[in-house]
Design a protein around this motif. Structure first.
Motif, mmCIF file in Angstrom:
data_model
loop_
_atom_site.group_PDB
_atom_site.id
_atom_site.type_symbol
_atom_site.label_atom_id
_atom_site.label_comp_id
_atom_site.label_asym_id
_atom_site.label_seq_id
_atom_site.Cartn_x
_atom_site.Cartn_y
_atom_site.Cartn_z
ATOM 1 N N PRO A 189 -10.557 -10.040 16.916
ATOM 2 C CA PRO A 189 -9.158 -9.736 16.595
ATOM 3 C C PRO A 189 -8.972 -8.862 15.358
ATOM 4 O O PRO A 189 -9.834 -8.787 14.488
ATOM 5 N N VAL A 190 -7.827 -8.215 15.336
ATOM 6 C CA VAL A 190 -7.306 -7.594 14.127
ATOM 7 C C VAL A 190 -5.800 -7.843 14.161
ATOM 8 O O VAL A 190 -5.179 -7.808 15.222
ATOM 9 N N ASN A 191 -5.237 -8.134 13.002
ATOM 10 C CA ASN A 191 -3.812 -8.429 12.927
ATOM 11 C C ASN A 191 -3.039 -7.153 12.608
ATOM 12 O O ASN A 191 -3.280 -6.515 11.575
ATOM 13 N N LEU A 192 -2.132 -6.780 13.485
ATOM 14 C CA LEU A 192 -1.375 -5.541 13.329
ATOM 15 C C LEU A 192 -0.428 -5.591 12.138
ATOM 16 O O LEU A 192 -0.184 -4.568 11.495
ATOM 17 N N THR A 193 0.083 -6.770 11.816
ATOM 18 C CA THR A 193 0.963 -6.910 10.649
ATOM 19 C C THR A 193 0.184 -6.655 9.360
ATOM 20 O O THR A 193 0.695 -6.026 8.435
ATOM 21 N N GLU A 194 -1.063 -7.115 9.296
ATOM 22 C CA GLU A 194 -1.903 -6.838 8.120
ATOM 23 C C GLU A 194 -2.111 -5.339 7.960
ATOM 24 O O GLU A 194 -2.069 -4.807 6.839
ATOM 25 N N ILE A 195 -2.343 -4.649 9.069
ATOM 26 C CA ILE A 195 -2.536 -3.195 9.011
ATOM 27 C C ILE A 195 -1.251 -2.521 8.537
ATOM 28 O O ILE A 195 -1.283 -1.629 7.687
ATOM 29 N N TYR A 196 -0.128 -2.947 9.077
ATOM 30 C CA TYR A 196 1.184 -2.389 8.690
ATOM 31 C C TYR A 196 1.422 -2.579 7.193
ATOM 32 O O TYR A 196 1.777 -1.626 6.483
ATOM 33 N N ASN A 197 1.213 -3.792 6.698
ATOM 34 C CA ASN A 197 1.418 -4.066 5.270
ATOM 35 C C ASN A 197 0.465 -3.245 4.410
ATOM 36 O O ASN A 197 0.850 -2.730 3.361
ATOM 37 N N TRP A 198 -0.779 -3.110 4.857
ATOM 38 C CA TRP A 198 -1.749 -2.284 4.133
ATOM 39 C C TRP A 198 -1.279 -0.837 4.096
ATOM 40 O O TRP A 198 -1.357 -0.181 3.054
ATOM 41 N N SER A 199 -0.758 -0.320 5.206
ATOM 42 C CA SER A 199 -0.302 1.076 5.236
ATOM 43 C C SER A 199 0.854 1.293 4.262
ATOM 44 O O SER A 199 0.965 2.356 3.652
ATOM 45 N N LYS A 200 1.702 0.287 4.100
ATOM 46 C CA LYS A 200 2.790 0.395 3.123
ATOM 47 C C LYS A 200 2.231 0.413 1.701
ATOM 48 O O LYS A 200 2.717 1.165 0.852
ATOM 49 N N GLU A 201 1.200 -0.380 1.438
ATOM 50 C CA GLU A 201 0.551 -0.372 0.119
ATOM 51 C C GLU A 201 -0.091 0.993 -0.147
ATOM 52 O O GLU A 201 -0.022 1.503 -1.271
ATOM 53 N N VAL A 202 -0.698 1.566 0.881
ATOM 54 C CA VAL A 202 -1.319 2.898 0.740
ATOM 55 C C VAL A 202 -0.237 3.915 0.384
ATOM 56 O O VAL A 202 -0.410 4.718 -0.527
ATOM 57 N N SER A 203 0.879 3.871 1.107
ATOM 58 C CA SER A 203 1.991 4.807 0.829
ATOM 59 C C SER A 203 2.455 4.700 -0.623
ATOM 60 O O SER A 203 2.638 5.710 -1.290
ATOM 61 N N MET A 204 2.623 3.473 -1.101
ATOM 62 C CA MET A 204 3.084 3.263 -2.477
ATOM 63 C C MET A 204 2.035 3.740 -3.480
ATOM 64 O O MET A 204 2.372 4.390 -4.473
ATOM 65 N N CYS A 205 0.778 3.466 -3.221
ATOM 66 C CA CYS A 205 -0.319 3.856 -4.110
ATOM 67 C C CYS A 205 -0.365 5.370 -4.267
ATOM 68 O O CYS A 205 -0.581 5.890 -5.364
ATOM 69 N N LEU A 206 -0.153 6.096 -3.186
ATOM 70 C CA LEU A 206 -0.279 7.557 -3.199
ATOM 71 C C LEU A 206 0.940 8.246 -3.825
ATOM 72 O O LEU A 206 0.911 9.459 -4.028
ATOM 73 N N GLN A 207 1.985 7.496 -4.136
ATOM 74 C CA GLN A 207 3.155 8.084 -4.793
ATOM 75 C C GLN A 207 2.888 8.353 -6.277
ATOM 76 O O GLN A 207 3.633 9.075 -6.906
ATOM 77 N N LYS A 208 1.845 7.758 -6.804
ATOM 78 C CA LYS A 208 1.533 7.882 -8.240
ATOM 79 C C LYS A 208 0.923 9.223 -8.551
ATOM 80 O O LYS A 208 0.191 9.809 -7.833
#
Length: 185
Positions: free
Chosen positions: A166-185
């Motif tokens: 398995p892989v949890n799609l919600t975990e991937i979604y939340n990670w992608s949001k963290e990536v987006s925020m990280c790259l704003q710096k």
């Protein structure tokens, strides 16, 4: 700076890193859009099985495109290309603290990318050759005439399974949001 392949001049390097950043931001946005479309499918009265699997696969594939920018690929034959990859990864990770992806993401993406090999493995090792693909709902072990069931792809809520991994799609979604925020710096 002492880069071997990437520019050492700060302005040129920053320009190049921003191009990598933009690509990762776009991929993160695509993950988020696909997840929102998947969520809408899951809650709608008119569920489409194949579309749900397509959206789940999009989430996985776009997120792995980000992972491949910031983590080493499994096998790179050419030593020069491996050195370039390592330098890129070091520069991106020094510029941004890109969060680590969900642990099971890479294994699922690798299995999907090498689907034909997984089919060969199933055909050559399965005693009964019972297979269920594009299944929605809980996994079962099978009984009676369908014992030893092999699941290829399965969705149970926000968990995507490939051959019971398995892989949890919600975990991937939340990670992608963290990536987006990280790259704003």
């Amino acid at each position: 700076m002492n880069n071997q392949y990437f520019p050492n001049e700060e302005g040129k390097l920053e320009y190049i890193l921003q191009i990598y950043s933009m690509d990762m931001k776009v991929k993160a946005l695509w993950v988020q859009n696909a997840y929102e479309e998947y969520s809408n499918l899951m809650s709608s009265g008119e569920f489409n099985v194949l579309l749900a699997f397509r959206k789940a696969t999009e989430i996985i594939n776009h997120s792995m495109a980000i992972v491949r920018m910031v983590e080493e690929a499994g096998f790179v034959k050419d030593p020069r290309e491996r050195a370039k990859m390592r330098e890129r990864i070091m520069l991106i990770n020094n510029r941004w603290e890109v969060p680590k992806p969900p642990k099971k993401l890479r294994a699922i993406r690798n299995s999907l990318e090498h689907f034909e090999q997984k089919m060969d493995e199933w055909v050559t090792s399965s005693r009964e050759l019972h297979v269920i693909d594009f299944n929605i709902g809980e996994l079962s072990t099978g009984t009676g005439s369908i014992a030893n069931v092999n699941y290829f792809r399965n969705i149970d809520g926000y968990n995507f399974y490939f051959r019971r991994k398995p892989v949890n799609l919600t975990e991937i979604y939340n990670w992608s949001k963290e990536v987006s925020m990280c790259l704003q710096k």
